[in-house]
Write a protein that holds these residues in place. Structure first.
Motif, PDB file in Angstrom:
ATOM      1  N   LYS A 184      -3.977  -0.997  -1.740  1.00  0.00           N
ATOM      2  CA  LYS A 184      -3.370  -1.134  -0.410  1.00  0.00           C
ATOM      3  C   LYS A 184      -3.851  -2.417   0.264  1.00  0.00           C
ATOM      4  N   SER A 202      -5.232   7.488  -8.448  1.00  0.00           N
ATOM      5  CA  SER A 202      -4.719   7.595  -7.070  1.00  0.00           C
ATOM      6  C   SER A 202      -4.630   9.048  -6.636  1.00  0.00           C
ATOM      7  N   HIS A 261      -1.813  -5.203  -1.206  1.00  0.00           N
ATOM      8  CA  HIS A 261      -0.465  -5.236  -0.599  1.00  0.00           C
ATOM      9  C   HIS A 261      -0.501  -6.002   0.722  1.00  0.00           C
ATOM     10  N   ASP A 315      -8.589   2.185  -0.525  1.00  0.00           N
ATOM     11  CA  ASP A 315      -7.731   1.906  -1.678  1.00  0.00           C
ATOM     12  C   ASP A 315      -7.549   0.393  -1.822  1.00  0.00           C
TER      13      ASP A 315
END
Length: 200
Positions: free
Chosen positions: A33, A15, A36, A30
């Motif tokens: 992400k 990261s 999420h 990413d």
């Protein structure tokens, strides 16, 4: 455009490397992400509820810690979760890459995916970059984040060993020293990638 898969193992610093690439001008996507965002989608929540039962917090959102404690102990459950999440992640990554390509055909797109090699999606990229740190350093970094040694090892060992991953990489970025050294390494790699795009 150059499509690059960026991976590593937990605690190797991928990261941080992704962030440095972004600061240098690369387009960074990413995968974490995206995951999420997916975990907030109602259709995904429903699939997870059916498969894993009550892994939700008081607000009705998925409690990642609760879910993690189940899947890191049970390889079958981990596979089940991946079969729900991974196809959706790949779809979203492809959509974003197409968008960037329209906007900037000369761009360098870096997709940060923890399980790039394990899922076989490394084949989707022109170049695979691996961020490397030995296991003892991974453990040390995870312990600083509050994991016990046992939890750190369980997470590290749920992934393909870092020395195995090296075999799949076109470029290895070693993250065994300080941040300044890492930034120098990433900058040098990025300059080579830009040259490669220009030669295409």
């Amino acid at each position: 455009m150059l499509k690059i898969g960026l991976t590593g193992s937990i605690g190797t610093g991928k990261s941080t490397v992704g962030k440095i690439f972004s600061e240098l001008g690369a387009y960074v996507i990413d995968a974490d992400k995206i995951v999420h965002a997916l975990l907030r989608r109602e259709d995904i929540k429903e699939k997870i509820r059916k498969e894993f039962g009550d892994v939700f917090d008081s607000k009705g959102e998925i409690d990642r810690k609760k879910l993690g404690s189940i899947v890191f102990k049970d390889p079958e459950k981990k596979r089940k979760l991946e079969s729900i999440i991974h196809p959706e992640v790949r779809k979203e990554i492809k959509r974003r890459i197409k968008e960037i390509e329209k906007k900037d055909p000369e761009g360098v797109v870096i997709v940060e995916v923890p399980l790039l090699i394990e899922t076989g999606s490394y084949r989707d990229y022109d170049i695979v970059i691996l961020v490397y740190a030995p296991e003892e350093l991974q453990i040390e970094r995870l312990r600083k984040k509050g994991f016990t040694e046992e939890e750190a090892l369980r997470r590290i060992r749920s992934q393909l060993p870092i020395d195995e991953k090296v075999k799949y990489a076109d470029i290895v970025i070693y993250n065994t020293e300080d941040l300044e050294k890492l930034e120098q390494n990433v900058k040098s790699v990025y300059e080579k990638l830009k040259e490669r795009v220009e030669k295409r």
